[in-house]
Write an enzyme that holds these catalytic residues in place. Sequence first.
Site, PDB file in Angstrom:
ATOM      1  CD  GLN A 529      -3.143  -0.622   0.199  1.00 39.14           C
ATOM      2  OE1 GLN A 529      -3.064   0.377  -0.507  1.00 39.14           O
ATOM      3  NE2 GLN A 529      -4.190  -1.436   0.167  1.00 39.14           N
ATOM      4  CG  ASP A 703      -7.315  -5.256  -0.868  1.00 38.73           C
ATOM      5  OD1 ASP A 703      -7.962  -4.514  -1.641  1.00 38.73           O
ATOM      6  OD2 ASP A 703      -6.250  -4.907  -0.339  1.00 38.73           O
ATOM      7  CB  CYS A 731      -8.508   0.187  -4.902  1.00 40.11           C
ATOM      8  SG  CYS A 731      -8.318  -1.048  -6.216  1.00 40.11           S
TER       9      CYS A 731
END
Length: 809
Positions: A529, A703, A731
């Site tokens: 990240q 994710d 995202c």
Amino acid sequence: MAEIPPTETLTSVEHQDSTDQPNPSVSPAPPSAVGINLPEKRKREVEPEPEPSADKPKHPLWKTSLCSYFRRSGELCSHGETCRYAHGEDELRPRPDNTWDPTSERAKKMAKTNEQDEAVEEGGVMMTEALEEDGEESSSGLSKCIVNLPMKWSSDNFRPFLNEKGIVFKSAKKKKGMIVGFVTFESAEQSKTAVEKLDGQTVGNNRTLKVSDVIQRPFEKNSKAALPEKPSPDNDDENDSLLSSDSASKARSARDAVTPLAHMSYSDQLEHKKNSLAQILKRLTRNARKACPNGISLPEWILKAREIGGLPCKLEGIIESPLVNGYRNKCEFSVGNSLQGKHTVGFLLGNFREGVTAVEEPVDCPNVSRIACKYAAVFQEFLQQSSLPIWNRLNNSGFWRQLTVREGRQPCQIDADNAESSISEVMLMVQVCTLGSDEGKVKEELHRLAQAFSAGSTAESPPLPLTTLVIQDHTGISNAAPSDAPLRYIFLHRGGDCGLEIADDVAEPRIHDHISNLRFSISPSAFFQVNTLAAERLYSLAGDWADLGPDTLLFDVCCGTGTIGLTLAHRVGMVVGIEMNASAVSDAERNAEANGIKNCRFVCGKAEDVIGSLMKEYLSLPEKQDESRETSENNESEVNSSEENINSVDGVVGTEHSSVVNHVNGHAVNGCSKDEAKLEKDSISQSSSNPIQQFKNVVAIVDPPRVGLHPTVIKVLRTQSRLRRLVYISCNPESLVANAIELCTPSPDKSEKGNNKNNRGWRNMSAAGLARHRSKSMPESEPFKPVKAMAVDLFPHTPHCELVMLLER
């Protein structure tokens, strides 16, 4: 006041689509009384109008809108041929003002084309690279740039198109994947004729062509302010570039292109993102309503959506980033020409497929650290004197391509005013293309580059951290290199004042960062990240919503380097991570070992290929595991002798991606691929005495990348009844909406797969439309329901934001 009867259970057929256009001949229904929750109204029956006869003029709005029932179900309404609305794009007619129904595909394509035209008008075609063949150069005033051509076209398609239009030209060039083509003429008369014939014409899917001038701008002819202090004598030849007329005056800055929200206060940015996410989430409610099978009651969460403004669940707010400026720990700087023709290291000013290749320095970009900007400036200064060419995106040729700066921070309290003080390690990766280059010259230039970076780091006070320099060799068209792209040279900083030294004995250099007091090793191509501090808050939120405990089995789907699973490992009994990138799985296992975490297993493979067998392995019924374990003990000799049973542990068959399973304290740890190791005899005997633990609580945290989850993964998650809670980290909220439609829509009584034979436009469907289509073939299973959502701002100053949603059943 009389009590209003409760809302009756309605089916999806009985609901009027909230996105339907109003009937122009029917007056709108009066608004509901304030403070009274009226039941949703059934679809209103409209008296069919007879088809106009020859002697009776047609209504001005005859078939100028798509029938709402047709848009929702794809079938003819009960009015049949007498319906005044169109049942298909072919029947649709333009309105009196020459506009089209905004819900039609024609109107959507026209709107997209208009947006592209406005972008060209606003910023011009910021082309800074010449598409030259055989040394041919464009003549100033006799070259034109044709915008809005089909992206799939190449020069072989572009030239016949011009010939068909009667255009006489000297040369015509078009690169596949761009909407821009270049034409050179022999005379001004040919150029004038081409503009008259092409400008404003339509091609392909209603794309309106725009003709723009192209002028040649060599580096030496630009303003003195843009010149380097010591220009190279051969800059005229190397820096010839193409620009659309007046594009320099209209060009955006790198700050505008990379951080478009930087002009707003941070509080206003958060409010803007929250409102945008709310609008996206409303699409989930609308599309899930459409996706509900005929005759099946609408889920309760859809019926209650009106009470919270159409949202599928409550959007609880947005968590701000602890660090607002200079938060990125990874920056990828493009190498190219600026609008003035100077070799520049920075950010593209727009989208390449729209013809934008101009690069501007990353000055005044608030998301980039001073350290990253400094190394970009050092590389840019080096390029002015380099004898090797920079990468040309149009010809796919050149040497210097990209600079990546990765920063590693110490585990300390971050000072927002001096965040750079926590940066202790820096990895530089320079991407090059050595194809066709002289090996001796390449080696010499790379050593000069290492010296330049070393000198640049020590020139600052205090000196900038510099751990390693990696040279990545990539010959592909895009700068997005695969994870296994070869590392040609590795330079390490050995300490002291010796600078960077080449190290042939290092397989893969690494730097380190920290999340939740865990130390993570980061390789050059590993995903991590970009906002470390905000990622801590993101993972903590996901863990809280997952309701973890010692009896929890946590599936970490698309786990990457295992950051989510490792940070939550101390709160669960077992973590099973799934990741398709072998290098990332290796990093995850290394990080688990370095932090002393023994209850994590990482499996290398595509989630759609391995998740089904993993679910079966861990979630099979206890009595079946007991029977299989007894069978395994009775046939231990066969297990030891048969390679086919290498994957069998305690009688539970694993997958080909996870053949080695070591058991520590009753938990499986660090699964690795069958190709990497064999299961030894003593490992089998040890595992037979430590059966796989039975977990009461099964949770999945996903994710996925921007495209979302694979449909196969969604089906496995839906059909696994033991999985009651799912935390989705996204995202890209658009892909979350699409995946949630399939996860949260009731299953049809009978699969409708393949029934819609007239579905010819699936390639042009939106992600939500495809999800609605796939939901018709969902196996019978209990759907999830959205419970709550929360945004986490990992990307201040940009429109992007992480969205976390809790799904339960």
